[in-house]
Scaffold this active site. Structure first.
Site, PDB file in Angstrom:
ATOM      1  N   TYR A 162       0.827  -1.212   0.000  1.00 42.07           N
ATOM      2  CA  TYR A 162       0.000   0.000   0.000  1.00 42.07           C
ATOM      3  C   TYR A 162       0.865   1.267   0.000  1.00 42.07           C
ATOM      4  O   TYR A 162       0.364   2.358  -0.258  1.00 42.07           O
ATOM      5  CB  TYR A 162      -0.913   0.072   1.231  1.00 42.07           C
ATOM      6  CG  TYR A 162      -1.969  -1.004   1.325  1.00 42.07           C
ATOM      7  CD1 TYR A 162      -2.149  -1.953   0.316  1.00 42.07           C
ATOM      8  CD2 TYR A 162      -2.817  -1.069   2.420  1.00 42.07           C
ATOM      9  CE1 TYR A 162      -3.116  -2.934   0.415  1.00 42.07           C
ATOM     10  CE2 TYR A 162      -3.801  -2.038   2.524  1.00 42.07           C
ATOM     11  CZ  TYR A 162      -3.931  -2.972   1.522  1.00 42.07           C
ATOM     12  OH  TYR A 162      -4.900  -3.943   1.633  1.00 42.07           O
ATOM     13  N   HIS A 203      -2.398 -12.128   3.374  1.00 41.77           N
ATOM     14  CA  HIS A 203      -3.056 -11.195   2.452  1.00 41.77           C
ATOM     15  C   HIS A 203      -3.990 -11.910   1.470  1.00 41.77           C
ATOM     16  O   HIS A 203      -5.058 -11.409   1.143  1.00 41.77           O
ATOM     17  CB  HIS A 203      -1.994 -10.394   1.685  1.00 41.77           C
ATOM     18  CG  HIS A 203      -2.489  -9.091   1.153  1.00 41.77           C
ATOM     19  ND1 HIS A 203      -1.660  -8.061   0.832  1.00 41.77           N
ATOM     20  CD2 HIS A 203      -3.727  -8.638   0.881  1.00 41.77           C
ATOM     21  CE1 HIS A 203      -2.374  -7.032   0.393  1.00 41.77           C
ATOM     22  NE2 HIS A 203      -3.626  -7.361   0.416  1.00 41.77           N
TER      23      HIS A 203
HETATM   24  N1  NAP Z   1      -7.139  -7.359   1.817  1.00 43.68           N
HETATM   25  C1  NAP Z   1      -7.181  -6.929   0.593  1.00 43.68           C
HETATM   26  O1  NAP Z   1      -6.879  -7.661  -0.370  1.00 43.68           O
HETATM   27  C2  NAP Z   1      -7.616  -5.523   0.320  1.00 43.68           C
HETATM   28  C3  NAP Z   1      -7.890  -5.126  -0.990  1.00 43.68           C
HETATM   29  C4  NAP Z   1      -8.330  -3.823  -1.200  1.00 43.68           C
HETATM   30  C5  NAP Z   1      -8.451  -2.956  -0.128  1.00 43.68           C
HETATM   31  N2  NAP Z   1      -8.132  -3.354   1.139  1.00 43.68           N
HETATM   32  C6  NAP Z   1      -8.260  -2.436   2.306  1.00 43.68           C
HETATM   33  O2  NAP Z   1      -9.534  -1.845   2.284  1.00 43.68           O
HETATM   34  C7  NAP Z   1      -9.370  -0.430   2.269  1.00 43.68           C
HETATM   35  C8  NAP Z   1     -10.523   0.240   1.572  1.00 43.68           C
HETATM   36  O3  NAP Z   1     -10.609  -0.138   0.227  1.00 43.68           O
HETATM   37  P1  NAP Z   1     -10.155   0.797  -0.993  1.00 43.68           P
HETATM   38  O4  NAP Z   1      -9.118   1.732  -0.569  1.00 43.68           O
HETATM   39  O5  NAP Z   1      -9.879  -0.135  -2.104  1.00 43.68           O
HETATM   40  O6  NAP Z   1     -11.474   1.566  -1.419  1.00 43.68           O
HETATM   41  P2  NAP Z   1     -12.713   2.287  -0.704  1.00 43.68           P
HETATM   42  O7  NAP Z   1     -12.465   2.514   0.728  1.00 43.68           O
HETATM   43  O8  NAP Z   1     -13.923   1.533  -1.123  1.00 43.68           O
HETATM   44  O9  NAP Z   1     -12.758   3.670  -1.495  1.00 43.68           O
HETATM   45  C9  NAP Z   1     -11.747   4.628  -1.405  1.00 43.68           C
HETATM   46  C10 NAP Z   1     -12.069   5.734  -2.394  1.00 43.68           C
HETATM   47  O10 NAP Z   1     -13.293   6.359  -2.000  1.00 43.68           O
HETATM   48  C11 NAP Z   1     -13.081   7.754  -1.819  1.00 43.68           C
HETATM   49  N3  NAP Z   1     -13.914   8.190  -0.701  1.00 43.68           N
HETATM   50  C12 NAP Z   1     -13.707   7.987   0.626  1.00 43.68           C
HETATM   51  N4  NAP Z   1     -14.723   8.511   1.331  1.00 43.68           N
HETATM   52  C13 NAP Z   1     -15.579   9.058   0.441  1.00 43.68           C
HETATM   53  C14 NAP Z   1     -16.792   9.756   0.578  1.00 43.68           C
HETATM   54  N5  NAP Z   1     -17.341   9.966   1.781  1.00 43.68           N
HETATM   55  N6  NAP Z   1     -17.407  10.227  -0.543  1.00 43.68           N
HETATM   56  C15 NAP Z   1     -16.851  10.013  -1.763  1.00 43.68           C
HETATM   57  N7  NAP Z   1     -15.697   9.347  -1.949  1.00 43.68           N
HETATM   58  C16 NAP Z   1     -15.064   8.863  -0.850  1.00 43.68           C
HETATM   59  C17 NAP Z   1     -11.610   7.902  -1.529  1.00 43.68           C
HETATM   60  O11 NAP Z   1     -11.181   9.200  -1.884  1.00 43.68           O
HETATM   61  P3  NAP Z   1     -10.044  10.011  -1.055  1.00 43.68           P
HETATM   62  O12 NAP Z   1      -8.957   9.044  -0.739  1.00 43.68           O
HETATM   63  O13 NAP Z   1      -9.659  11.096  -1.976  1.00 43.68           O
HETATM   64  O14 NAP Z   1     -10.694  10.526   0.199  1.00 43.68           O
HETATM   65  C18 NAP Z   1     -11.025   6.827  -2.424  1.00 43.68           C
HETATM   66  O15 NAP Z   1     -10.965   7.293  -3.757  1.00 43.68           O
HETATM   67  C19 NAP Z   1      -8.031  -0.247   1.575  1.00 43.68           C
HETATM   68  O16 NAP Z   1      -7.548   1.068   1.691  1.00 43.68           O
HETATM   69  C20 NAP Z   1      -7.234  -1.302   2.246  1.00 43.68           C
HETATM   70  O17 NAP Z   1      -6.857  -0.895   3.554  1.00 43.68           O
HETATM   71  C21 NAP Z   1      -7.732  -4.636   1.366  1.00 43.68           C
END
Ligand code: NAP
Length: 268
Positions: A50, A104
């Site tokens: 990340y 992971h």
């Molecule tokens: N274990 C795994 O394989 C795996 C895979 C994927 C993700 N993850 C974990 O899950 C976390 C979350 O998933 P993700 O980062 O993929 O995506 P997410 O949390 O679904 O979405 C993040 C996106 O949404 C935007 N956002 C956040 N709050 C918002 C709101 N209130 N209104 C509009 N847009 C908003 C963010 O923008 P800004 O950043 O500009 O605020 C970013 O572009 C990851 O960061 C990671 O820690 C784990």
């Protein structure tokens, strides 16, 4: 419910019900994590790919919040030597321990029993408190449990109304494995969905808050990533709303085994 509310893992340890995701949280990582902690976030999720581990370490070093009040989740990769990698990632975060270390994703062959054994050693040495998995199907989870002789506390999987699995939900409930919901905001790809918007407008909340609330009411633990200050503040608003049965059923019905990161994954 508030940001400090917790769910009890099957080992008895408590874990916050809501966390901060940090995949691609690379714009002022340390400052953003520090602000999140000030806002009351108590769980931070990371992994080596990340790019956020060093910044998280910086934030944890700077904050006045005692370390034991923060729940740090990290991951070993499927090709890692789990024990050595745990040490390396902790060094990168300048931490003595992680609260939860996940595998992971399942390796190509087998279900990662050797990774699990490395993490058990890490737990014995105090480097990690709890061990879990990520992106495992029910079958893989069961095989690992059988081979390891204990079950993971968490399975971290993609989880939104557009892509979820009632079978996984039931299986995890039965096994007392908590689902952590990754990409709970669809990586912002489905926030303009008409049905979602209608529910949000009726309640005078945002689509992001509805998605997070849906995850919470499914008894899963969402990990929304937010680099933007307004998003960081907005998202925990999900803890204050309550969706009724009809709204939950409508959201449940959006399931099309959709994934934000490519073709649907097998457990969806
Ligand atoms: N274990 C795994 O394989 C795996 C895979 C994927 C993700 N993850 C974990 O899950 C976390 C979350 O998933 P993700 O980062 O993929 O995506 P997410 O949390 O679904 O979405 C993040 C996106 O949404 C935007 N956002 C956040 N709050 C918002 C709101 N209130 N209104 C509009 N847009 C908003 C963010 O923008 P800004 O950043 O500009 O605020 C970013 O572009 C990851 O960061 C990671 O820690 C784990």
């Amino acid at each position: 419910m508030e940001l400090k509310s917790t769910v009890t893992l099957h080992t008895g340890r408590r874990m916050p019900v809501f966390g901060l995701g940090t995949w691609e949280l690379t714009r002022d990582t340390a400052g953003t994590v520090e602000r999140a902690l000030e806002l009351g976030y108590r769980m931070i999720d990371t992994a080596v790919d990340y790019g956020s581990q060093p910044g998280i370490g910086e934030a944890l070093g700077r904050t006045a919040i005692p370390r034991e009040e923060i729940f740090l989740v990290a991951k070993v990769e499927e090709n890692d030597q789990a024990y050595e990698a745990t040490r390396r990632y902790l060094d990168e975060m300048r931490q003595d321990y992680a609260d939860l270390m996940l595998i992971h994703r399942p390796p190509r062959r087998g279900v990662g029993t050797d990774l699990w054994e490395g993490l058990v050693r890490a737990r014995e040495d105090g480097l990690v408190r709890e061990i879990g998995i990520s992106n495992y199907s029910i079958e893989q989870m069961d095989r690992l449990t059988e081979e390891a002789g204990e079950s993971p506390v968490v399975n971290q999987i993609e989880w939104t109304p557009f892509g979820w699995s009632p079978e996984m939900l039931d299986a995890c409930r039965e096994r007392r494995v908590v689902i952590q919901a990754w990409s709970p905001l669809t990586r912002a790809r489905r926030l303009d969905d008409d049905t979602l918007r209608r529910i949000a407008d009726r309640r005078d909340v945002t689509p992001a808050q509805v998605l997070l609330r849906w995850a919470l009411q499914k008894e899963t633990v969402p990990l929304p990533k937010a680099n933007d200050w307004d998003h960081l503040v907005e998202n925990p608003g999900a803890l204050d709303i309550e969706l009724d049965d009809d709204e939950m059923a409508v959201l449940d019905g959006l399931n099309e085994h959709w994934s934000a990161v490519g073709p649907a994954v097998q457990y969806l």
